[in-house]
Design a protein around this motif. Structure first.
Motif, PDB file in Angstrom:
ATOM      1  N   ARG A   1     -40.262  -4.747  22.264  1.00  0.00           N
ATOM      2  CA  ARG A   1     -38.956  -4.777  21.603  1.00  0.00           C
ATOM      3  C   ARG A   1     -38.223  -3.451  21.693  1.00  0.00           C
ATOM      4  O   ARG A   1     -36.986  -3.407  21.632  1.00  0.00           O
ATOM      5  CB  ARG A   1     -39.111  -5.200  20.139  1.00  0.00           C
TER       6      ARG A   1
ATOM      7  N   ARG B   1     -28.156  -6.221  18.714  1.00  0.00           N
ATOM      8  CA  ARG B   1     -29.006  -6.791  19.763  1.00  0.00           C
ATOM      9  C   ARG B   1     -28.365  -8.012  20.422  1.00  0.00           C
ATOM     10  O   ARG B   1     -29.003  -9.046  20.635  1.00  0.00           O
ATOM     11  CB  ARG B   1     -30.376  -7.169  19.195  1.00  0.00           C
TER      12      ARG B   1
ATOM     13  N   TRP C   1     -31.957 -12.661  19.102  1.00  0.00           N
ATOM     14  CA  TRP C   1     -32.459 -11.860  17.985  1.00  0.00           C
ATOM     15  C   TRP C   1     -31.695 -12.137  16.694  1.00  0.00           C
ATOM     16  O   TRP C   1     -31.775 -11.374  15.756  1.00  0.00           O
ATOM     17  CB  TRP C   1     -32.412 -10.381  18.350  1.00  0.00           C
TER      18      TRP C   1
ATOM     19  N   GLN D   1     -38.402 -12.582  19.752  1.00  0.00           N
ATOM     20  CA  GLN D   1     -37.095 -12.865  19.168  1.00  0.00           C
ATOM     21  C   GLN D   1     -37.239 -13.570  17.826  1.00  0.00           C
ATOM     22  O   GLN D   1     -36.497 -13.269  16.875  1.00  0.00           O
ATOM     23  CB  GLN D   1     -36.265 -13.707  20.128  1.00  0.00           C
TER      24      GLN D   1
ATOM     25  N   SER E   1     -35.682 -11.927  14.442  1.00  0.00           N
ATOM     26  CA  SER E   1     -34.610 -12.644  13.758  1.00  0.00           C
ATOM     27  C   SER E   1     -35.046 -13.109  12.370  1.00  0.00           C
ATOM     28  O   SER E   1     -34.250 -13.071  11.409  1.00  0.00           O
ATOM     29  CB  SER E   1     -34.142 -13.836  14.602  1.00  0.00           C
TER      30      SER E   1
ATOM     31  N   ALA F   1     -37.461  -4.523  13.365  1.00  0.00           N
ATOM     32  CA  ALA F   1     -36.709  -4.851  14.575  1.00  0.00           C
ATOM     33  C   ALA F   1     -36.489  -3.657  15.450  1.00  0.00           C
ATOM     34  O   ALA F   1     -36.282  -3.778  16.652  1.00  0.00           O
ATOM     35  CB  ALA F   1     -35.361  -5.456  14.208  1.00  0.00           C
TER      36      ALA F   1
END
Length: 419
Positions: free
Chosen positions: A129, A140, A184, A208, A212, A417
């Motif tokens: 990531r 993103r 994302w 992802q 998310s 993230a």
């Protein structure tokens, strides 16, 4: 082989200046001598032979493997010089037999089953990531930005893209929305923030999904925005709005009917869908061999002539069509410059070969949008002719309203993230 290579360069580079240092040390010049020269060295005869036989694949591989060295200019300069001289056609250097074998292979492998789709997505989107932190915007958004004016930056263009999509769907408060290929989570969360929408986002990427989901929790919207690891073909229910951004490129030509049949099944009778994908302004054309092997396995960029007939078969009406031309070239320019500024970190995450691969990918994508007929198609779909206002004024009005609201309501990224 050396003679064939010189003929390939002569036939390809007609304007500008390309100087090639051959493995023997001799130099050969292509072009008319104008402009800033690009000088490259090919280190061995094997790499040169492969470039002659299949330049579509071998040029990128030679750069990745260190067999092609740039002495003056960078990879973008080289590809810019090549593509500005080329028309959109079959890759040069391919024999008739090779062309037929490439087409046969693509035809055989063109149906992306749920398992193959999952593998294809994981290959690209389940990378570390931290790689995407090196070049994407803060939300993103890994798709084409919308540059309302040429002076806008990447952050502004990606926010404008979300406004544009929402406005073209004619979003209303509290609607049920499906985001096919939710990435994302940025667009789904934007629709939840701005319209109190209840959103289901589906992806085939574990990375992802994790990011998310963390973002939805960080915004305290876990009950309002739900992300799932699920193939779109397995979905049920009805949705007021469906949006899909940058996912249709992974469906595969043989699956277009399956895709639009499922969209028709999921869309409410008075619903609206917005489909945003990379397409071609040209006749249908095979996916670049290097991109298909190293970046997007199973990917295909369709012409409108391949998409429209499939839409018509499943009770869907095309209510609006917009072609975004150089917006993605500008998006990729920002991504490429950001990546190059962080190239050392990419090497730390992976290695030099990977960094060369990603550098080639971003440069090739940008030049393809500038010279090779790649565009963004935004197709608005409905089941009823009365689902939308009579004129397009509603799009501009909603964009203006959202623009006023956007100030101070930026994305929230969970700590995981960006770790």
């Amino acid at each position: 082989m050396q003679k064939k290579f010189k003929n390939l360069v002569k036939d390809t580079i007609r304007t500008g200046t390309l100087i090639i240092e051959l493995p023997s040390g001799a130099r050969y010049q292509g072009g008319d001598g104008s402009g800033q020269p690009v000088i490259m060295r090919i280190k061995n005869w094997r790499a040169l032979a492969r470039i002659v036989l299949y330049p579509d694949l071998a040029l990128g591989e030679a750069y990745m493997d260190g067999d092609l060295i740039l002495i003056e200019g960078d990879m973008y300069d080289l590809l810019d010089l090549i593509f500005v001289n080329l028309t959109v056609e079959e890759p040069r250097g391919l024999s008739t037999l090779t062309r037929r074998l490439v087409r046969l292979f693509i035809r055989i492998t063109d149906y992306n089953t749920p398992l193959r789709s999952r593998r294809n997505v994981a290959y690209h989107y389940d990378l570390d990531r931290r790689l995407y932190d090196l070049f994407l915007d803060s939300d993103r958004q890994y798709s084409c930005g919308y540059f309302e004016t040429p002076d806008k930056g990447l952050e502004e263009a990606q926010l404008a893209k979300k406004r544009h999509l929402a406005a073209k769907m004619n979003m209303q408060q509290g609607q049920r929305v499906l985001d096919i290929g939710s990435g994302w989570g940025g667009l789904a969360l934007y629709l939840a923030r701005m319209f109190d929408a209840r959103v289901l986002g589906v992806t085939l990427s574990d990375e992802q999904l994790a990011i998310s989901t963390d973002r939805a929790r960080a915004e305290k919207r876990a009950g309002q925005v739900d992300f799932k690891l699920r193939d779109y073909r397995a979905l049920t229910g009805k949705f007021d709005r469906i949006v899909s951004v940058g996912m249709f490129e992974h469906v595969g030509r043989r699956s277009y009917g399956e895709f639009f049949s499922k969209v028709s099944e999921l869309l409410a009778d008075d619903g609206v869908m917005l489909l945003h994908y990379i397409g071609r302004s040209t006749a249908p054309y095979v996916t670049n061999g290097w991109v298909r092997k190293y970046i997007f396995p199973g990917g295909y960029l369709p012409s409108l002539s391949e998409v429209m007939p499939e839409i018509e078969k499943y009770g869907l009406i095309v209510t609006d069509l917009e072609v975004l031309r150089l917006h993605y070239a500008e998006t990729l320019r920002h991504w490429r410059k950001r990546f190059m500024a962080n190239r050392t970190r990419a090497i730390e995450l992976y290695d030099e070969r990977f960094a060369r691969m990603w550098e080639f990918y971003l440069a090739a994508a940008e030049t393809a949008f500038r010279y090779q007929g790649l565009v963004i198609h935004q197709i608005q779909l409905a089941k009823s002719v009365s689902s939308l206002p009579l004129t397009r004024n509603y799009i501009h009005m909603q964009e203006d309203s959202l623009r006023k609201q956007d100030s101070g309501r930026g994305p929230v990224l969970a700590k995981t993230a960006a770790s």
